[in-house]
Write a protein that holds these residues in place. Structure first.
Motif, mmCIF file in Angstrom:
data_model
loop_
_atom_site.group_PDB
_atom_site.id
_atom_site.type_symbol
_atom_site.label_atom_id
_atom_site.label_comp_id
_atom_site.label_asym_id
_atom_site.label_seq_id
_atom_site.Cartn_x
_atom_site.Cartn_y
_atom_site.Cartn_z
ATOM 1 N N MET A 142 0.832 -1.172 0.000
ATOM 2 C CA MET A 142 0.000 0.000 0.000
ATOM 3 C C MET A 142 0.882 1.242 0.000
ATOM 4 S SD MET A 142 -2.678 1.493 -0.111
ATOM 5 C CE MET A 142 -4.304 1.068 0.227
ATOM 6 N N GLU A 143 0.435 2.292 -0.661
ATOM 7 C CA GLU A 143 1.189 3.550 -0.716
ATOM 8 C C GLU A 143 0.273 4.717 -0.363
ATOM 9 O OE1 GLU A 143 4.528 2.806 -4.194
ATOM 10 O OE2 GLU A 143 2.897 4.206 -4.563
ATOM 11 N N ILE A 144 0.828 5.638 0.393
ATOM 12 C CA ILE A 144 0.136 6.891 0.708
ATOM 13 C C ILE A 144 1.127 8.003 0.403
ATOM 14 C CG2 ILE A 144 -0.885 8.321 2.510
ATOM 15 C CD1 ILE A 144 -1.564 5.714 4.014
ATOM 16 N N LYS A 145 0.693 8.985 -0.371
ATOM 17 C CA LYS A 145 1.566 10.116 -0.672
ATOM 18 C C LYS A 145 1.184 11.287 0.228
ATOM 19 C CE LYS A 145 3.525 12.910 -4.310
ATOM 20 N NZ LYS A 145 3.759 13.098 -5.714
ATOM 21 N N ILE A 146 2.189 11.865 0.848
ATOM 22 C CA ILE A 146 1.992 13.068 1.652
ATOM 23 C C ILE A 146 2.534 14.220 0.812
ATOM 24 C CG2 ILE A 146 2.461 14.246 3.827
ATOM 25 C CD1 ILE A 146 3.171 11.460 5.020
ATOM 26 N N LYS A 147 1.635 14.975 0.241
ATOM 27 C CA LYS A 147 2.020 16.053 -0.674
ATOM 28 C C LYS A 147 2.892 17.089 0.032
ATOM 29 C CE LYS A 147 -0.022 19.571 -3.644
ATOM 30 N NZ LYS A 147 -1.251 20.290 -3.968
ATOM 31 N N ARG B 55 6.396 13.172 0.518
ATOM 32 C CA ARG B 55 6.841 11.942 1.153
ATOM 33 C C ARG B 55 5.976 10.797 0.642
ATOM 34 N NH1 ARG B 55 9.773 15.675 2.554
ATOM 35 N NH2 ARG B 55 10.918 15.784 4.503
ATOM 36 N N LEU B 56 6.585 9.644 0.479
ATOM 37 C CA LEU B 56 5.858 8.441 0.076
ATOM 38 C C LEU B 56 5.929 7.457 1.232
ATOM 39 C CD1 LEU B 56 4.277 7.224 -2.280
ATOM 40 C CD2 LEU B 56 6.404 6.156 -3.021
ATOM 41 N N VAL B 57 4.765 7.050 1.711
ATOM 42 C CA VAL B 57 4.663 6.082 2.800
ATOM 43 C C VAL B 57 4.236 4.764 2.173
ATOM 44 C CG1 VAL B 57 3.516 5.503 4.969
ATOM 45 C CG2 VAL B 57 3.945 7.906 4.381
ATOM 46 N N THR B 58 5.055 3.725 2.317
ATOM 47 C CA THR B 58 4.705 2.415 1.777
ATOM 48 C C THR B 58 4.710 1.394 2.905
ATOM 49 O OG1 THR B 58 7.013 2.014 1.162
ATOM 50 C CG2 THR B 58 5.584 2.870 -0.553
ATOM 51 N N PHE B 59 3.762 0.453 2.835
ATOM 52 C CA PHE B 59 3.678 -0.593 3.870
ATOM 53 C C PHE B 59 2.970 -1.780 3.300
ATOM 54 C CE2 PHE B 59 0.297 2.462 4.306
ATOM 55 C CZ PHE B 59 -0.861 1.731 4.510
ATOM 56 N N SER C 59 9.817 7.802 2.553
ATOM 57 C CA SER C 59 10.925 8.338 1.759
ATOM 58 C C SER C 59 10.547 9.685 1.175
ATOM 59 C CB SER C 59 11.301 7.359 0.643
ATOM 60 O OG SER C 59 10.184 7.090 -0.175
ATOM 61 N N GLU C 60 11.548 10.563 1.141
ATOM 62 C CA GLU C 60 11.354 11.887 0.555
ATOM 63 C C GLU C 60 11.507 11.777 -0.950
ATOM 64 O OE1 GLU C 60 12.910 16.498 1.014
ATOM 65 O OE2 GLU C 60 13.924 14.899 2.118
#
Length: 136
Positions: A1-6, A132-136, A125-126
């Motif tokens: 799963m990925e969540i992007k933090i703009k 930022r990209l949050v992956t889990f 990761s920046e």
């Protein structure tokens, strides 16, 4: 799963999205370089969960305990300053990791061999655009 933090203005929105995936998982290991935003994201998650305590990095304390609105504890670890695994044994990590309480762990690379098998590995990761990209 990925969540992007703009950007930082959208971090609470990303935290709410992340919370939807917590389910029955209790232990979350946050990986990322220094300055990637691990503490900031964990703080946003805690705030979205309703924690009213002052949320700070446990860099020097190693562990901070917060109380959720339902009275359940939430543990936030920062193992950056750990020199030897024995320090983690001495603090009684099992009492936390296997308590059924939510555990958010920063710098889990330093304690990889004692992470619970079902720990959710979360990478932050920046990106080149500063997001930022949050992956889990």
């Amino acid at each position: 799963m990925e969540i992007k933090i703009k950007d930082i203005e959208h971090i609470r929105e990303a935290a709410r999205e992340f919370i939807q995936y917590i389910g029955d998982h209790r232990v979350f290991a946050f990986y990322g370089k220094m300055g990637a935003g691990k503490t900031t994201f964990v703080k946003a998650i805690c705030e979205e969960l309703g924690v009213e305590d002052v949320i700070t990095s446990p860099t020097f304390a190693i562990i901070n305990e917060y109380t959720q609105p339902d009275g359940d504890p939430l543990f936030h670890f920062d193992f950056y300053r750990i020199k030897k695994l024995e320090e983690v044994y001495d603090m009684g990590y099992e009492d936390y990791f296997y308590s059924g309480a939510l555990c958010f762990i920063e710098w889990p690379e330093l304690i990889e061999e004692i992470l619970p098998d079902d720990a959710v590995r979360v990478s932050i990761s920046e990106q080149e655009d500063g997001s930022r990209l949050v992956t889990f």
